[in-house]
Motif scaffolding. Structure first.
Motif, short mmCIF file in Angstrom:
data_model
loop_
_atom_site.label_atom_id
_atom_site.label_comp_id
_atom_site.label_asym_id
_atom_site.label_seq_id
_atom_site.Cartn_x
_atom_site.Cartn_y
_atom_site.Cartn_z
N ALA A 167 -47.95 -63.12 -41.36
CA ALA A 167 -47.18 -64.37 -41.34
C ALA A 167 -46.23 -64.43 -42.54
CB ALA A 167 -48.13 -65.57 -41.34
N ALA A 168 -46.70 -63.96 -43.70
CA ALA A 168 -45.84 -63.96 -44.89
C ALA A 168 -44.64 -63.06 -44.65
CB ALA A 168 -46.63 -63.50 -46.12
N ALA A 169 -44.89 -61.84 -44.11
CA ALA A 169 -43.79 -60.89 -43.87
C ALA A 169 -42.82 -61.45 -42.84
CB ALA A 169 -44.36 -59.55 -43.40
N ALA A 170 -43.36 -62.02 -41.77
CA ALA A 170 -42.49 -62.51 -40.69
C ALA A 170 -41.59 -63.64 -41.18
CB ALA A 170 -43.35 -62.99 -39.52
N ASN A 171 -42.05 -64.36 -42.18
CA ASN A 171 -41.27 -65.51 -42.64
C ASN A 171 -40.58 -65.26 -43.98
OD1 ASN A 171 -41.88 -67.75 -40.57
ND2 ASN A 171 -43.86 -66.79 -40.95
N VAL B 20 -41.71 -64.62 -46.99
CA VAL B 20 -42.25 -65.33 -48.16
C VAL B 20 -43.39 -64.52 -48.78
CG1 VAL B 20 -41.56 -67.63 -47.37
CG2 VAL B 20 -43.79 -66.70 -46.68
N ASP B 21 -43.90 -64.99 -49.91
CA ASP B 21 -44.93 -64.26 -50.65
C ASP B 21 -46.34 -64.79 -50.38
OD1 ASP B 21 -43.46 -62.34 -52.11
OD2 ASP B 21 -42.84 -63.87 -53.57
N LEU B 22 -47.30 -63.87 -50.49
CA LEU B 22 -48.72 -64.24 -50.45
C LEU B 22 -49.38 -63.50 -51.62
CD1 LEU B 22 -51.31 -65.35 -49.06
CD2 LEU B 22 -51.33 -63.25 -47.68
N TYR B 23 -49.77 -64.25 -52.66
CA TYR B 23 -50.37 -63.64 -53.86
C TYR B 23 -51.79 -64.21 -54.04
CZ TYR B 23 -46.10 -61.47 -55.83
OH TYR B 23 -45.01 -60.68 -56.07
N TYR B 24 -52.72 -63.38 -54.54
CA TYR B 24 -54.10 -63.87 -54.65
C TYR B 24 -54.88 -63.18 -55.78
CZ TYR B 24 -54.05 -60.03 -51.27
OH TYR B 24 -53.80 -58.84 -50.61
N GLU B 25 -54.24 -63.05 -56.93
CA GLU B 25 -54.87 -62.39 -58.08
C GLU B 25 -56.21 -63.02 -58.46
OE1 GLU B 25 -55.93 -59.97 -60.30
OE2 GLU B 25 -53.80 -59.50 -60.31
N ALA B 26 -56.32 -64.35 -58.34
CA ALA B 26 -57.55 -65.03 -58.75
C ALA B 26 -58.73 -64.73 -57.83
CB ALA B 26 -57.33 -66.55 -58.80
N GLY C 96 -45.54 -56.64 -50.16
CA GLY C 96 -46.37 -57.21 -49.09
C GLY C 96 -47.60 -56.34 -48.88
N GLU C 97 -48.21 -56.50 -47.71
CA GLU C 97 -49.40 -55.70 -47.41
C GLU C 97 -48.99 -54.24 -47.25
OE1 GLU C 97 -53.21 -55.79 -44.38
OE2 GLU C 97 -51.23 -55.98 -43.54
N SER C 98 -49.80 -53.32 -47.74
CA SER C 98 -49.54 -51.90 -47.57
C SER C 98 -50.79 -51.30 -46.95
CB SER C 98 -49.25 -51.28 -48.94
OG SER C 98 -49.14 -49.89 -48.84
N ALA C 99 -50.77 -51.16 -45.61
CA ALA C 99 -51.97 -50.69 -44.92
C ALA C 99 -51.65 -49.45 -44.07
CB ALA C 99 -52.54 -51.81 -44.04
N TYR C 100 -50.60 -48.71 -44.50
CA TYR C 100 -50.13 -47.59 -43.69
C TYR C 100 -51.16 -46.47 -43.55
CZ TYR C 100 -49.61 -45.11 -48.08
OH TYR C 100 -49.90 -44.51 -49.28
N ALA C 101 -52.07 -46.32 -44.54
CA ALA C 101 -52.98 -45.17 -44.53
C ALA C 101 -53.98 -45.24 -43.37
CB ALA C 101 -53.72 -45.06 -45.86
N ASP C 102 -54.29 -46.45 -42.93
CA ASP C 102 -55.12 -46.65 -41.74
C ASP C 102 -56.37 -45.77 -41.75
OD1 ASP C 102 -55.60 -47.97 -39.43
OD2 ASP C 102 -54.44 -46.60 -38.15
N LEU C 103 -57.13 -45.83 -42.84
CA LEU C 103 -58.31 -44.97 -43.00
C LEU C 103 -59.48 -45.49 -42.17
CD1 LEU C 103 -58.19 -44.57 -46.90
CD2 LEU C 103 -57.22 -43.06 -45.17
N VAL C 104 -60.32 -44.55 -41.68
CA VAL C 104 -61.53 -44.99 -40.99
C VAL C 104 -62.57 -45.40 -42.06
CG1 VAL C 104 -61.15 -43.53 -38.97
CG2 VAL C 104 -62.53 -42.66 -40.86
#
Ligand SMILES: NC(=O)c1ccc[n+]([C@@H]2O[C@H](COP(=O)([O-])OP(=O)(O)OC[C@H]3O[C@@H](n4cnc5c(N)ncnc54)[C@H](O)[C@@H]3O)[C@@H](O)[C@H]2O)c1
Ligand SMILES: N[C@@H](CCO)C(=O)O
Ligand code: NA
Length: 442
Positions: A127-131, A133-139, A342-350
């Motif tokens: 949703a962040a990428a589609a719009n 905008v940013d989604l941050y969650y360091e805490a 944004g999210e980086s999930a390209y590795a798609d590991l099992v």
């Protein structure tokens, strides 16, 4: 507290912030936004104005301006004038719906919510990428400790192989007390509750759910893949006994609840293994000295080598520090018209099943001291293909205890060895059985 947190007389158009939740973390965020308004404005380039606070019971919040309070979080997150949303409510619903509505309305989001990010981060990131905008969650992971940003940004050019850490303060406090005082689990938990470390319902902490959510987030970021809390093997600390802690100490180790994320392979495919469980680690290991409610995370990367992150993983102000750091980052992006990573999930590991993960075990057994006992115990290990590294006998006669430490072996082989041992009639009591981590490699 003033409703506007911008510098008086600052004519630059402020960015308006909605705060969702005003509990331990939220009230610290609201206070620090006010106290540091001038500096935050200087760092961002425009003032940050706290424009609304969603709460459940407004009459309980006398420390924030009453006119900012609302019980209608849904209306607040889609309000046209709001630019940025900070979520410190926690839990899955209604928060997921609120954050999706915020992202879809073009607001950047800062959240401290590990449970939600670990369960359904993918939907929020999409949703962040589609719009745009940013989604941050360091805490969300290890509170004040800068950890997610280093993984997402500073180490983005390296290949991380392992992340191992103490990411739950409550359980670390309990295990540290058990180690320093010899107390049992129940006694140490009562102390943690009395001091306000453990919540009234400490299940999420002591059963490892909190650490498992954090491990899922860490593994996803470290290895550029998607990991949810359900993918994490999890054991909590309620079964850890004073005897386990004493056994650990007798072999120069200490017991910690560890979150371990490893790059590995399963059936010839690149994989990730993520687990949370109590483990014995050598007292010389950097994580062994992490006491009280502190958190620490050890990151191993191919080019960087070993890195250690240490600090406060919980508490209103430390957590608010991480929230405000994210708020400044997303506000700067808004001012410059850009977006962060944004999210980086390209590795798609099992996900590697726990049974395949290689670990070591420490096993102590109260046995009858008579001929053939050691041979039978050794054959239980050998029959399951588990090699013994050290064996030690303490005491004699009815008080004999055998203490064995294995070489690394698949977890399933170790589990079936322990099952087999439990069937021997000459074993009076299976004492401590615990994984051992952080030993020098073989
Ligand atoms: N406390 C910490 O040390 C810590 C550390 C790291 C991360 N976090 C995370 O920060 C978040 C908040 O934690 P906290 O300790 O401040 O919790 P908290 O319980 O003190 O505060 C949450 C607040 O949200 C309010 N709330 C609940 N539902 C709401 C709704 N629908 N609308 C508006 N308000 C609502 C509650 O009344 C409460 O005041 C959680 O996601 C938690 O996991 C907390
Ligand atoms: N309950 C958590 C708070 C931080 O997420 C802890 O004890 O570490
Ligand atoms: Na953090």
């Amino acid at each position: 507290m003033s409703a506007s947190v911008g510098d008086a007389g600052d004519k630059r158009k402020p960015l308006k912030v909605a705060l969702l939740g005003c509990g331990v973390v939220g009230s610290a965020v609201a206070r620090l936004m006010t106290e540091q308004a001038g500096e935050l404005a200087a760092r961002v380039g425009v003032p940050l104005e706290l424009a609304g606070i969603a709460v459940r019971r407004p009459n309980r919040h006398t420390d924030v301006p009453a006119e900012l309070l609302t019980t209608d979080a849904e209306a607040l997150v889609t309000r046209e004038d709001i630019d940025l949303v900070v979520e410190v409510i926690g839990g899955i619903e209604p928060v997921r719906s609120l954050l999706l509505a915020a992202l879809k309305s073009g607001k950047s989001v800062v959240s401290a919510n590990k449970a939600l990010l670990a369960e359904d981060g993918a939907t929020l990131h999409a949703a962040a990428a589609a719009n745009g905008v940013d989604l941050y969650y360091e805490a969300a992971v290890a509170g004040a400790i800068p950890l997610l940003r280093p993984l997402r940004e500073s180490l983005a050019g390296d290949r991380i192989t392992r992340v191992m850490g103490i990411v739950n303060g409550t359980t670390n406090f309990i295990l540290s007390r058990m180690t320093s005082t010899g107390a049992g689990f129940a006694e140490a938990l009562a102390e943690a509750t009395a001091l306000g470390y453990a919540e009234a319902d400490p299940t999420a902490d002591i059963d490892g759910f909190d650490a498992a959510a954090k491990a899922a987030i860490l593994a996803g970021l470290a290895f550029h893949t998607r990991v949810t809390a359900a993918d994490v093997y999890r054991e909590g600390i309620s079964a850890v006994t004073a005897a386990d802690v004493a056994s650990a100490s007798a072999m120069g180790c200490t017991v910690k609840l560890l979150a371990i994320c490893e790059r590995t392979s399963s059936d010839g495919e690149a994989a990730v293994a993520v687990r949370v469980h109590p483990a014995m680690i050598p007292t010389s290991h950097p994580l062994a000295g992490v006491g009280d409610a502190f958190n620490a995370v050890f990151v191993e990367a191919e080019a960087a080598g070993s890195l250690m992150f240490y600090g406060r993983g919980a508490g209103g102000e430390p957590t608010a520090s991480a929230v405000l750091g994210d708020l400044v980052a997303v506000a700067r992006n808004r001012v410059s018209g850009s977006r962060g990573a944004g999210e980086s999930a390209y590795a798609d590991l099992v996900i590697q099943p726990m049974g395949e993960v290689t670990t070591r075990y420490h096993v102590s057994l109260d046995v009858a001291d008579r001929p053939g006992v050691l041979a039978s115990v050794a054959s239980a290990f050998a029959d399951n293909g588990v090699s013994i590294q050290t064996v030690r006998q303490e005491g004699r006669g009815d008080a004999a205890t055998l203490v064995l430490v294995t070489h690394v072996a698949p977890d399933a082989a170790l589990a079936s060895t322990v099952q087999r041992l439990s069937e021997y009639e000459f074993i009076r009591r299976a004492g401590s059985v615990m994984r051992v981590e952080g030993m020098p490699s073989e």
